[in-house]
Design an enzyme around this catalytic site. Structure first.
Site, short mmCIF file in Angstrom:
data_model
loop_
_atom_site.label_atom_id
_atom_site.label_comp_id
_atom_site.label_asym_id
_atom_site.label_seq_id
_atom_site.Cartn_x
_atom_site.Cartn_y
_atom_site.Cartn_z
N ASP A 89 0.88 -1.16 0.00
CA ASP A 89 0.00 0.00 0.00
C ASP A 89 0.92 1.21 0.00
O ASP A 89 1.96 1.21 0.65
CB ASP A 89 -0.88 -0.04 1.25
CG ASP A 89 -1.99 1.00 1.18
OD1 ASP A 89 -2.03 1.75 0.17
OD2 ASP A 89 -2.79 1.08 2.11
N ASP A 124 -2.72 7.32 -3.45
CA ASP A 124 -4.06 7.89 -3.61
C ASP A 124 -4.37 8.89 -2.51
O ASP A 124 -3.58 9.10 -1.60
CB ASP A 124 -5.11 6.77 -3.61
CG ASP A 124 -5.07 5.95 -2.32
OD1 ASP A 124 -4.07 6.05 -1.59
OD2 ASP A 124 -6.04 5.22 -2.05
N CYS A 276 -13.06 -22.90 19.29
CA CYS A 276 -12.24 -23.05 18.09
C CYS A 276 -11.27 -24.19 18.34
O CYS A 276 -10.88 -24.43 19.49
CB CYS A 276 -11.47 -21.74 17.86
SG CYS A 276 -10.19 -21.84 16.60
N CYS A 278 -8.29 -24.51 16.51
CA CYS A 278 -7.01 -24.27 15.85
C CYS A 278 -5.89 -24.71 16.82
O CYS A 278 -6.14 -24.95 18.00
CB CYS A 278 -6.86 -22.81 15.42
SG CYS A 278 -6.40 -21.67 16.73
N CYS A 281 -5.81 -22.74 20.09
CA CYS A 281 -6.91 -22.95 21.02
C CYS A 281 -6.89 -24.34 21.63
O CYS A 281 -7.35 -24.55 22.75
CB CYS A 281 -8.24 -22.67 20.33
SG CYS A 281 -8.35 -20.95 19.81
ZN LIG Z 1 -8.37 -20.83 17.58
#
Ligand SMILES: [Zn+2]
Length: 530
Positions: A89, A124, A276, A278, A281
């Site tokens: 960016d 921009d 969760c 993952c 977690c």
């Molecule tokens: Zn997680």
């Protein structure tokens, strides 16, 4: 780079799965690009890469300010230590914020080429969220000027250039900005999304902003949505045709001890369990995380947050692949009333969605409630009914909907047609569906009429929609039907009959518990009309 930089592989609604060719490899879209700080990145990029992110975005302005022109010797891939696709960016926001006059459009164009970015953004003038209309107008103008100047300076053919569309929340300005930007030779277009619209969950405004840009930009180029790192924004934006996103939200939320879920953020201290599975977690409890040092906790939380964002993208991609994006978005929309409202107002764009939706899908189309009448499949059926089908028979016999698919296999229809009688020769059989309206028997075995599953059954609270009555009246007006026989199973049919009776005489046959009696009653009327 090949001439076709972006290739669309499959579509559903306005969403698509595409392949974007860059000099650092192919990026499959929709893709979320985590924001990487060129100097103070705390979450290791190797960890982000391990999660499955193939592309990231970093800030060229901050790179220039910190490394100066020496950055070009190293190149951006080595600076942030990432082999995948890098978008830079130009830092329009920072330039505005710091009022940095040393940084010019030309400087940022040449600098991005010199650090060998894969995807560059022109310097921009972002509209921002608090802009009034005259300032917004100014940003559109200034950005267009920067766009032209940058493209005239760009030398490297292997770098993709992004043209941002400005206008803030002013749709007429977005339209104007998109139209003008689309005439320029950009590889990617982008829409600046005011953070305020996102933060206040103003999904309806966001939808109209995206659609306005989308309708005025070339469809064969990707559309990037700036700053869309929320699990609820992602499926909506993807369905509306955004191909790329970037977000710093994963780290910003984490710094604030906010844990992302599929539906939004939760404070870490309020969680007892992690909803969760993952890697992070599974190996921590909320309580354990809270005992860690702030920085370690932030980095761990950030990785989980990224996991949730990536999941939002992947789920939407699979929904496109399966042709179930409408169902997916509908389910997600249930997570927040504001998203639900945005979902309800998607009917405005059904025309646009219809072009992207497949003629045939392998799975059944689901109807849960009246909001599903905005499905592109309903619109397509109605168009076909009006424009492609001609009716030449004298009598229109309308049978009630049945759970049997195709509908011509419904017991009543089979019993009726089993009698080989000349009386049926002048009869056009149709079914009246609470989901699609009138379904002629001849097309009842065609997708989606052959494959729909609906919770809308006769005697549910949902009545035949106004458009269904209108469609039948239009057909009656343009065809040569002299009589209608409506086989009614409930009061909804009676109301329907009273509405169409004004156009063509309509006889009602009540569905009897005995199938043969119903069939006999129909034949009695047919004989009577013969
Ligand atoms: Zn997680």
């Amino acid at each position: 780079l090949p001439s076709e930089i972006f290739e669309v592989k499959s579509t559903d609604l306005a969403g698509r799965i595409g392949r974007l060719q860059t000099k650092s490899g192919v990026l499959e879209t929709p893709a979320l690009l985590p924001v990487i700080h060129p100097v103070r990145q705390t979450v290791p990029i190797s960890e982000i890469s391990k999660l499955g992110f193939k592309a990231v975005i970093t800030n060229a302005y901050l790179t220039l300010k910190n490394y100066g022109d020496s950055a070009s010797i190293k190149g951006i891939h080595r600076i942030i230590d990432f082999d995948g696709v890098i978008m830079t960016d130009s830092g329009g926001y920072q330039v505005l914020e710091y009022g940095d006059l040393d940084v010019t459009i030309e400087k940022m164009a040449k600098f991005q080429e010199s650090i060998s970015t894969d995807i560059a953004v022109i310097l921009d003038k972002p509209t921002g969220s608090k802009a009034n209309k005259s300032f917004a107008k100014e940003t559109v103008k200034a950005t267009l000027k920067a766009a032209k100047e940058t493209l005239s300076l760009a030398n490297r053919k292997d770098i993709l250039w992004t043209g941002p569309v400005q206008g803030g929340v002013f749709l007429d300005l977005i339209r104007q900005s998109a139209k003008k930007t689309s005439t320029l030779d950009f590889d990617i277009f982008a829409l600046g999304s005011p953070t305020e619209v996102m933060e206040t969950y103003n999904f309806q405004i966001l939808s109209s902003m995206i659609m306005t840009a989308k309708k005025n930009l070339p469809l064969n180029k990707p559309l990037h949505l700036f700053g869309a790192g929320h699990p609820l924004t992602i499926p909506l934006a993807i369905a509306l045709g955004c191909d790329m996103f970037d977000s710093a939200s994963y780290i910003l939320f984490a710094r604030d001890d906010r844990y992302l879920t599929d539906a939004g953020t939760v404070r870490l201290k309020d969680l007892r369990y992690f909803p969760c599975i993952c890697r992070i977690c599974l190996s921590h409890t909320p309580k354990e995380l809270l005992t860690l040092e702030k920085e370690e906790r932030t980095n761990i939380l950030a990785l989980h947050n990224l996991h949730v964002l990536l999941k939002a993208v992947t789920e939407s991609k699979e929904a496109i692949h399966e042709g179930r994006l409408w169902e997916h978005l509908g389910a997600k929309a249930r997570c927040h009333p504001r998203l639900w409202n945005a979902f309800l107002s998607l009917g405005k764009y059904t025309d646009f969605f219809e072009e992207g939706s497949l003629q045939s899908k392998s799975k059944a189309v689901f109807f849960y409630g009246p909001e599903d009448f905005s499905r592109p499949e309903v619109l397509r059926h109605r168009k076909k009914l009006m424009d492609n089908l001609t009716f030449t028979k004298k009598i229109l016999l309308i049978l009630p909907e049945d759970e049997m698919r195709p509908l011509y296999k419904s017991p009543l229809c089979l019993a009726l047609t089993a009698k080989k009688t000349e009386l049926l020769e002048n009869v056009q059989i149709c079914f009246l569906s609470l989901s699609f309206g009138l379904i002629p028997i001849e097309v009842s075995d065609v997708f989606p009429l052959s494959q729909y599953e609906s919770s809308l059954k006769p005697n549910t609270t949902v009545d035949f929609q106004h458009f269904m009555v209108e469609d039948v009246i239009k057909i009656l007006e343009k065809s040569k039907f002299s009589n209608v026989i409506l086989v009614a199973s409930n009061t909804q049919h009676r109301t329907f009959a009273s509405k169409i009776r004004k156009t063509v005489p309509t006889r009602l046959v009540k569905v009897d518990r005995s199938m043969s009696k119903t069939v006999n009653n129909i034949y009695e009327i047919l004989q009577d009309l013969d």
